[in-house]
Write an enzyme that holds these catalytic residues in place. Structure first.
Site, mmCIF file in Angstrom:
data_model
loop_
_atom_site.group_PDB
_atom_site.id
_atom_site.type_symbol
_atom_site.label_atom_id
_atom_site.label_comp_id
_atom_site.label_asym_id
_atom_site.label_seq_id
_atom_site.Cartn_x
_atom_site.Cartn_y
_atom_site.Cartn_z
ATOM 1 N N ASN A 10 13.711 3.169 2.285
ATOM 2 C CA ASN A 10 13.156 3.030 3.485
ATOM 3 C C ASN A 10 13.699 2.263 4.707
ATOM 4 O OD1 ASN A 10 11.022 2.946 5.561
ATOM 5 N ND2 ASN A 10 9.536 1.599 3.962
ATOM 6 N N LYS A 12 12.906 1.930 7.835
ATOM 7 C CA LYS A 12 11.966 1.359 8.732
ATOM 8 C C LYS A 12 12.594 1.722 10.262
ATOM 9 C CE LYS A 12 10.269 -1.586 5.112
ATOM 10 N NZ LYS A 12 9.600 -3.185 4.761
ATOM 11 N N HIS A 95 2.271 3.618 3.547
ATOM 12 C CA HIS A 95 3.157 2.420 3.783
ATOM 13 C C HIS A 95 2.166 0.982 4.224
ATOM 14 C CE1 HIS A 95 6.000 -0.666 4.126
ATOM 15 N NE2 HIS A 95 6.755 -0.191 3.404
ATOM 16 N N GLU A 97 3.021 -1.382 6.025
ATOM 17 C CA GLU A 97 3.140 -1.538 7.385
ATOM 18 C C GLU A 97 2.111 -0.572 8.179
ATOM 19 O OE1 GLU A 97 7.175 -1.669 7.244
ATOM 20 O OE2 GLU A 97 6.946 -3.480 6.013
ATOM 21 N N GLU A 167 3.883 -1.194 -4.247
ATOM 22 C CA GLU A 167 4.349 -2.117 -3.662
ATOM 23 C C GLU A 167 3.539 -3.486 -3.426
ATOM 24 O OE1 GLU A 167 7.952 -0.437 -1.250
ATOM 25 O OE2 GLU A 167 6.250 -0.203 0.000
ATOM 26 N N GLY A 173 9.803 -7.338 1.881
ATOM 27 C CA GLY A 173 10.624 -8.191 2.918
ATOM 28 C C GLY A 173 10.462 -9.816 2.605
ATOM 29 N N SER A 214 11.182 -6.261 -2.055
ATOM 30 C CA SER A 214 12.233 -7.101 -2.446
ATOM 31 C C SER A 214 13.032 -6.759 -3.699
ATOM 32 C CB SER A 214 12.017 -8.508 -2.694
ATOM 33 O OG SER A 214 11.198 -8.890 -1.402
HETATM 34 P P1 PGA Z 1 11.789 -4.584 0.878
HETATM 35 O O1 PGA Z 1 10.786 -3.588 1.738
HETATM 36 O O2 PGA Z 1 12.696 -3.836 -0.123
HETATM 37 O O3 PGA Z 1 12.656 -4.959 2.098
HETATM 38 O O4 PGA Z 1 10.834 -5.540 0.389
HETATM 39 C C1 PGA Z 1 10.051 -2.508 0.825
HETATM 40 C C2 PGA Z 1 9.387 -1.460 1.237
HETATM 41 O O5 PGA Z 1 8.698 -2.006 2.352
HETATM 42 O O6 PGA Z 1 9.243 -0.207 1.137
#
Ligand code: PGA
Length: 262
Positions: A10, A12, A95, A97, A167, A173, A214
């Site tokens: 992803n 983003k 997601h 976010e 997640e 992140g 992560s």
């Molecule tokens: P990350 O993001 O691997 O940077 O923690 C995962 C995601 O948001 O799908």
């Protein structure tokens, strides 16, 4: 029945169209041989058509980071699943976010899942609890409610095309991740068992469930070694070709056809 692992990057809000195309040119020769793992990249809408064109003829697939449930109309800023269908195989929805910044609701995630399936695509449905919910011991009931809402009204047969990404928000992140065993336990009790209650045991055996938050080359093996984790949804590490390729190599080694677990 062995579930084919699926690793999705992803991206983003990263990579311009030129950067995205240059990246997949670098990446695809590194991951081309691992066809026992489904390999997916999710650029921004702006870069999607260019990346999809670059991937044509390769076994690496594209995903969108969202998809609207209507086919067309007065929905400023949105792109429909049917518009995406010529370019992508997958669409990420729900997601955290988008839930946090764009007001994505469970109800809309459900509408999107139906539209994505109707367009012949595969939804990657992201679910997961906040740190406060985790600390209050609410993880399992909360994730179960997200899964139930997202899959409401779908059919058992759809589960072969649905991917669910668990997640934990506090792991996205942040460099902090759930341990493999804890993630596996939540994925089993909050996700796979919920699919079983809704659609039966065969559907629950078939549905693929990713861990996300992560994920990096150093912890990938721990996640892939878990029986209920069928892949990963990856943010940061998917932006670096060597890292993303390493994740795929590990998934293939631990869960692919060469592994003892396959
Ligand atoms: P990350 O993001 O691997 O940077 O923690 C995962 C995601 O948001 O799908």
């Amino acid at each position: 029945m062995a579930r084919k692992p699926v690793i999705a990057g992803n991206w983003k809000m990263n990579k311009t169209p030129d950067e995205a195309v240059a990246f997949v040119r670098e990446l695809t020769p590194m991951i081309g041989e691992f066809d026992d793992v489904e390999r997916v990249v999710a650029p921004t809408f702006l870069a999607l058509a260019a990346v999809a064109a670059e991937l044509r003829g390769s076994s690496v697939k594209a995903a969108s980071q969202d998809a609207h449930w209507e086919t067309s109309g007065a929905y400023t800023s949105q792109v429909s699943a049917s518009m995406l269908a010529p370019h992508v195989d997958y669409a990420i929805i729900g997601h955290s976010e988008c839930r946090a910044f764009l007001n994505e609701t469970d109800e809309n995630v459900n509408r999107k899942a139906k539209a994505i399936l109707a367009a012949g695509l595969k939804p990657i449905v992201a679910v997961g609890e906040s740190l406060e919910q985790n600390e209050a011991g609410e993880t399992v009931p909360f994730v179960r409610s997200q899964v139930r809402a997202a899959l409401d009204g779908l059919a058992p047969d759809d589960m072969s095309r649905v991917v669910i990404a668990y997640e934990p928000i506090w792991a996205i992140g942040t460099g902090r991740s759930a341990s493999g065993e804890i993630a596996d336990d939540i994925i089993k009790t909050a996700v796979r068992d919920t699919v079983s209650e809704l659609f039966g045991m065969d559907a629950a055996e078939e549905v693929r469930i990713q861990y996300g938050g992560s994920v990096k080359p150093e912890n990938m093996e721990e996640f892939m070694a878990q029986p209920n984790i069928d892949g990963a949804l990856v943010g940061g590490a998917s932006l670096v070709a060597n890292d993303f390729a390493a994740l795929i190599e590990i998934a293939s080694r631990v869960k692919g056809r060469r592994s003892a677990n396959a």
